[in-house]
Design a protein around this motif. Sequence first.
Motif, PDB file in Angstrom:
ATOM      1  N   HIS A 105      36.711  39.027  40.541  1.00 50.19           N
ATOM      2  CA  HIS A 105      36.601  37.964  39.636  1.00 50.19           C
ATOM      3  C   HIS A 105      37.937  37.268  39.491  1.00 50.19           C
ATOM      4  O   HIS A 105      39.026  38.076  39.117  1.00 50.19           O
ATOM      5  N   GLN A 106      38.337  35.751  39.709  1.00 48.98           N
ATOM      6  CA  GLN A 106      39.643  35.177  39.755  1.00 48.98           C
ATOM      7  C   GLN A 106      40.652  36.204  40.490  1.00 48.98           C
ATOM      8  O   GLN A 106      41.697  36.330  39.966  1.00 48.98           O
ATOM      9  N   PRO A 107      40.366  36.396  41.650  1.00 44.89           N
ATOM     10  CA  PRO A 107      41.607  36.835  42.367  1.00 44.89           C
ATOM     11  C   PRO A 107      42.673  35.801  43.042  1.00 44.89           C
ATOM     12  O   PRO A 107      42.254  34.703  43.282  1.00 44.89           O
ATOM     13  N   CYS A 108      43.778  35.859  42.365  1.00 37.65           N
ATOM     14  CA  CYS A 108      44.736  35.154  42.900  1.00 37.65           C
ATOM     15  C   CYS A 108      46.175  35.583  43.489  1.00 37.65           C
ATOM     16  O   CYS A 108      46.518  35.369  44.600  1.00 37.65           O
ATOM     17  N   LEU A 165      46.520  42.709  45.497  1.00 40.43           N
ATOM     18  CA  LEU A 165      45.833  41.397  45.068  1.00 40.43           C
ATOM     19  C   LEU A 165      45.510  41.548  43.653  1.00 40.43           C
ATOM     20  O   LEU A 165      44.689  42.578  43.309  1.00 40.43           O
ATOM     21  N   ALA A 166      45.685  40.787  42.730  1.00 37.98           N
ATOM     22  CA  ALA A 166      45.348  40.733  41.251  1.00 37.98           C
ATOM     23  C   ALA A 166      44.284  39.858  40.963  1.00 37.98           C
ATOM     24  O   ALA A 166      44.279  38.558  41.629  1.00 37.98           O
ATOM     25  N   GLY A 167      43.367  40.302  40.140  1.00 38.72           N
ATOM     26  CA  GLY A 167      42.360  39.248  39.502  1.00 38.72           C
ATOM     27  C   GLY A 167      42.102  39.522  38.242  1.00 38.72           C
ATOM     28  O   GLY A 167      43.018  40.464  37.569  1.00 38.72           O
ATOM     29  N   ALA A 168      41.193  39.037  37.754  1.00 41.32           N
ATOM     30  CA  ALA A 168      40.992  39.030  36.140  1.00 41.32           C
ATOM     31  C   ALA A 168      41.123  40.580  35.516  1.00 41.32           C
ATOM     32  O   ALA A 168      41.349  40.608  34.254  1.00 41.32           O
ATOM     33  N   MET A 218      42.807  39.794  32.258  1.00 41.69           N
ATOM     34  CA  MET A 218      43.793  38.780  32.413  1.00 41.69           C
ATOM     35  C   MET A 218      44.004  38.192  33.784  1.00 41.69           C
ATOM     36  O   MET A 218      43.585  38.924  34.485  1.00 41.69           O
ATOM     37  N   VAL A 219      44.672  37.079  33.794  1.00 42.84           N
ATOM     38  CA  VAL A 219      44.664  36.537  35.228  1.00 42.84           C
ATOM     39  C   VAL A 219      46.187  36.078  35.291  1.00 42.84           C
ATOM     40  O   VAL A 219      47.037  35.532  34.675  1.00 42.84           O
ATOM     41  N   LEU A 220      46.861  36.997  36.301  1.00 44.98           N
ATOM     42  CA  LEU A 220      48.095  36.689  36.566  1.00 44.98           C
ATOM     43  C   LEU A 220      48.234  35.446  37.261  1.00 44.98           C
ATOM     44  O   LEU A 220      47.284  34.770  38.052  1.00 44.98           O
TER      45      LEU A 220
END
Length: 130
Positions: free
Chosen positions: A76-79, A95-98, A119-121
């Motif tokens: 969810h929300q990888p950015c 890879l950070a996601g929510a 949280m989303v970075l």
Amino acid sequence: QAEHDDPHERAAAPVLATWDGQALTLAAQTLPVEGYAGDIAPAGPGGFAVSAQHAGKGLAWWPGLAGGAQAFAALHQPCALAAPSQGPDAGAVLLAGARGVVRWHPSQAPQMLAWPQPMVLDNHWVVLPG
């Protein structure tokens, strides 16, 4: 980041190009990012990782890879992506996601570490030498 109003144009927008010192060449027009690639980082030998935030995927690309890209994570929300360049994690991608961070390496099983709360970075982070 494709901003086309037409969803088909947005999905078909090029995401990745390579530079050989003389020419810029589209690397894979078919990366399934749904018009938005949040970040890019080196991945393994000669490839790249791309975060597809709208598609909910982490993708890996290498020259000549059949199909254009390989999904290595569904989040969810990888950015944010980071690629350690030395030590035991050299060649890996973070890879950070929510809901947490995925550690992926082309020749190892992926690992996930959940955040204590969602949280989303931002899409820019680096690994500092330890």
